[in-house]
Design a protein around this motif. Sequence first.
Motif, PDB file in Angstrom:
ATOM      1  N   CYS A 146      -3.310   4.706  -3.603  1.00  0.00           N
ATOM      2  CA  CYS A 146      -2.723   6.056  -3.634  1.00  0.00           C
ATOM      3  C   CYS A 146      -2.151   6.336  -5.022  1.00  0.00           C
ATOM      4  O   CYS A 146      -1.811   5.413  -5.774  1.00  0.00           O
ATOM      5  N   ALA A 147      -1.996   7.617  -5.323  1.00  0.00           N
ATOM      6  CA  ALA A 147      -1.278   8.016  -6.540  1.00  0.00           C
ATOM      7  C   ALA A 147       0.206   7.681  -6.368  1.00  0.00           C
ATOM      8  O   ALA A 147       0.674   7.388  -5.267  1.00  0.00           O
ATOM      9  N   SER A 148       0.942   7.745  -7.452  1.00  0.00           N
ATOM     10  CA  SER A 148       2.297   7.192  -7.483  1.00  0.00           C
ATOM     11  C   SER A 148       3.406   8.232  -7.549  1.00  0.00           C
ATOM     12  O   SER A 148       4.578   7.886  -7.611  1.00  0.00           O
ATOM     13  N   PHE A 149       3.046   9.532  -7.528  1.00  0.00           N
ATOM     14  CA  PHE A 149       4.000  10.550  -7.950  1.00  0.00           C
ATOM     15  C   PHE A 149       5.127  10.829  -6.957  1.00  0.00           C
ATOM     16  O   PHE A 149       6.036  11.590  -7.259  1.00  0.00           O
ATOM     17  N   ASP A 150       5.067  10.237  -5.752  1.00  0.00           N
ATOM     18  CA  ASP A 150       6.167  10.471  -4.815  1.00  0.00           C
ATOM     19  C   ASP A 150       7.427   9.709  -5.217  1.00  0.00           C
ATOM     20  O   ASP A 150       8.538  10.195  -5.059  1.00  0.00           O
ATOM     21  N   LEU A 151       7.255   8.499  -5.767  1.00  0.00           N
ATOM     22  CA  LEU A 151       8.414   7.650  -6.091  1.00  0.00           C
ATOM     23  C   LEU A 151       8.475   7.233  -7.562  1.00  0.00           C
ATOM     24  O   LEU A 151       9.500   6.712  -8.002  1.00  0.00           O
ATOM     25  N   PHE A 152       7.384   7.454  -8.309  1.00  0.00           N
ATOM     26  CA  PHE A 152       7.310   6.942  -9.675  1.00  0.00           C
ATOM     27  C   PHE A 152       6.760   8.009 -10.619  1.00  0.00           C
ATOM     28  O   PHE A 152       6.165   8.990 -10.180  1.00  0.00           O
ATOM     29  N   LYS A 153       6.945   7.784 -11.927  1.00  0.00           N
ATOM     30  CA  LYS A 153       6.414   8.730 -12.920  1.00  0.00           C
ATOM     31  C   LYS A 153       4.888   8.692 -12.945  1.00  0.00           C
ATOM     32  O   LYS A 153       4.225   9.714 -13.085  1.00  0.00           O
ATOM     33  N   ASN A 154       4.337   7.487 -12.838  1.00  0.00           N
ATOM     34  CA  ASN A 154       2.890   7.279 -12.907  1.00  0.00           C
ATOM     35  C   ASN A 154       2.598   5.855 -12.449  1.00  0.00           C
ATOM     36  O   ASN A 154       3.521   5.107 -12.093  1.00  0.00           O
ATOM     37  N   TYR A 155       1.322   5.470 -12.460  1.00  0.00           N
ATOM     38  CA  TYR A 155       0.997   4.130 -11.960  1.00  0.00           C
ATOM     39  C   TYR A 155       1.568   3.040 -12.864  1.00  0.00           C
ATOM     40  O   TYR A 155       1.904   1.935 -12.401  1.00  0.00           O
TER      41      TYR A 155
ATOM     42  N   LEU B 239       0.845  -1.206   0.000  1.00  0.00           N
ATOM     43  CA  LEU B 239       0.000   0.000   0.000  1.00  0.00           C
ATOM     44  C   LEU B 239       0.873   1.245   0.000  1.00  0.00           C
ATOM     45  O   LEU B 239       2.006   1.207   0.456  1.00  0.00           O
ATOM     46  N   GLY B 240       0.313   2.367  -0.438  1.00  0.00           N
ATOM     47  CA  GLY B 240       0.971   3.648  -0.190  1.00  0.00           C
ATOM     48  C   GLY B 240       1.363   4.416  -1.435  1.00  0.00           C
ATOM     49  O   GLY B 240       1.330   3.908  -2.554  1.00  0.00           O
ATOM     50  N   GLY B 241       1.723   5.678  -1.229  1.00  0.00           N
ATOM     51  CA  GLY B 241       2.074   6.611  -2.293  1.00  0.00           C
ATOM     52  C   GLY B 241       1.602   7.989  -1.889  1.00  0.00           C
ATOM     53  O   GLY B 241       1.655   8.356  -0.718  1.00  0.00           O
ATOM     54  N   VAL B 242       1.098   8.741  -2.843  1.00  0.00           N
ATOM     55  CA  VAL B 242       0.573  10.072  -2.547  1.00  0.00           C
ATOM     56  C   VAL B 242      -0.880   9.918  -2.121  1.00  0.00           C
ATOM     57  O   VAL B 242      -1.742   9.538  -2.908  1.00  0.00           O
ATOM     58  N   ASP B 243      -1.131  10.204  -0.865  1.00  0.00           N
ATOM     59  CA  ASP B 243      -2.445  10.016  -0.254  1.00  0.00           C
ATOM     60  C   ASP B 243      -3.312  11.243  -0.542  1.00  0.00           C
ATOM     61  O   ASP B 243      -2.970  12.362  -0.182  1.00  0.00           O
ATOM     62  N   LYS B 244      -4.464  11.034  -1.217  1.00  0.00           N
ATOM     63  CA  LYS B 244      -5.364  12.143  -1.570  1.00  0.00           C
ATOM     64  C   LYS B 244      -6.389  12.384  -0.458  1.00  0.00           C
ATOM     65  O   LYS B 244      -7.551  12.643  -0.722  1.00  0.00           O
ATOM     66  N   GLY B 245      -5.937  12.286   0.800  1.00  0.00           N
ATOM     67  CA  GLY B 245      -6.875  12.438   1.915  1.00  0.00           C
ATOM     68  C   GLY B 245      -7.701  11.176   2.106  1.00  0.00           C
ATOM     69  O   GLY B 245      -8.883  11.234   2.421  1.00  0.00           O
TER      70      GLY B 245
END
Length: 448
Positions: A425-434, A352-358
């Motif tokens: 979560c979205a992926s933009f913290d560690l990756f280009k996209n999903y 789990l995890g990444g950019v959490d949209k609330g």
Amino acid sequence: MEKSKRIVVLGSGESGVGAAILAQKKGFEIFVSDFGAISDKYKKELEERGIAYEENKHTEELILNAAEIIKSPGIPDKAPIIKKLVEKNIPILSEIEFAGRYTQAKTICITGSNGKTTTTMLTYHILKTAGLNVGLAGNVGFSFAKQVAEENFDYYVLELSSFMLDNMYQFKADIAVLLNITPDHLDRYNYEMKNYVASKFRIIQNQTTDSHFIYCDDDTETKKALNSYAIKAEQHPFSITHTVNNGAFLEDNNITININNRETLTMTIKELALQGSHNVYNSMASGIAAKILELRNETVRESMGDFKNVAHRLEFVAKISGISFINDSKATNVNSTWYALESMGTDVVLILGGVDKGNDYSMLKSLVKEKVSSIVCLGLDNKAIHDAFEDDVEIIVNTKSAKDAVEVAYHLAKKGSTVLLSPACASFDLFKNYEDRGDQFKAAVREL
């Protein structure tokens, strides 16, 4: 050819470049502007066709003189250039709206918070198997506008996001499918659920009595909103909890699709290529569309039984030492992860995890308690995940790369377990996209 008027395309991805190609073919003066860099692939295509463009900027004097703007769905309304266009009353439309002006093909349009890619691909697969001359576009496949410019399809299956629907005005879906409505992208809708619901219901605008509207009769938000709209289309509900007329329902593990004046289709859910109750919904929606088009039962049954799902959506990667690895990187919200977990057996190691949209993880808690033995966090800030699940699983581990996440999950899993990447979560913290996240996950699995 249209009289020459200036059209500016904002965004140079698949939809933007496709729109530029169609506009050029129709005789418009065309200019493409991208606030970021244009990929080499699309730059080459624009240059070969002699289409003027700019990148890494929006030059106002080249944009604010447009008769119409075709906007990438990814550009928010709060972007400065969009605000200036609105001030000047310059019409802003989507690629889908623009392309729809130039085709007489029948359109099967699919939206929903979850499941729309799978349902779109399955519907396309059924129509293609039946021998129909059909194109695939929208959020998947190639640009709708480019296909309208260069192909001659009789049907199009279109996956439509709320962002696309927001800039569609005259476009009419011959068959509209609304799978479900759950909170997502609320930052684009002033954090008002009613605004997001209204966006999804744009799928039925301009429909007439010869159109069809397929919707989930079990979805709370959809049902709540139905009475707010004067629906002219023939309605086709689907449900897994009760029988319905002129639609599809589940009873004793058998799907029945019963469309007025057409041959009834029945099949057991064991025959479906896609398992899990969410995929029963997706299969029902696709099956109803197929029966509206009067496709043969044998074709529909065969297609729903041999369909292969899209990459990054519950995609089986490998079985290593008796441990199954599944890539569901496309699950960028909590609802998608719920659907993924719901289709799993027990003993899941969940990444789990990444950019959490609330995110509100509460809806996952019962499934996590029932099925998940440990959680591997893949993101820079994992506090919300720890807070949500520390009482539900014994082990929660932090990682910051797909390689580390896979290695940790492999050591935590037992023979017969499933390692599921379904990040919520979205992926933009560690990756280009999903896609990048899913590709790195698959590469890491293959290195084990």
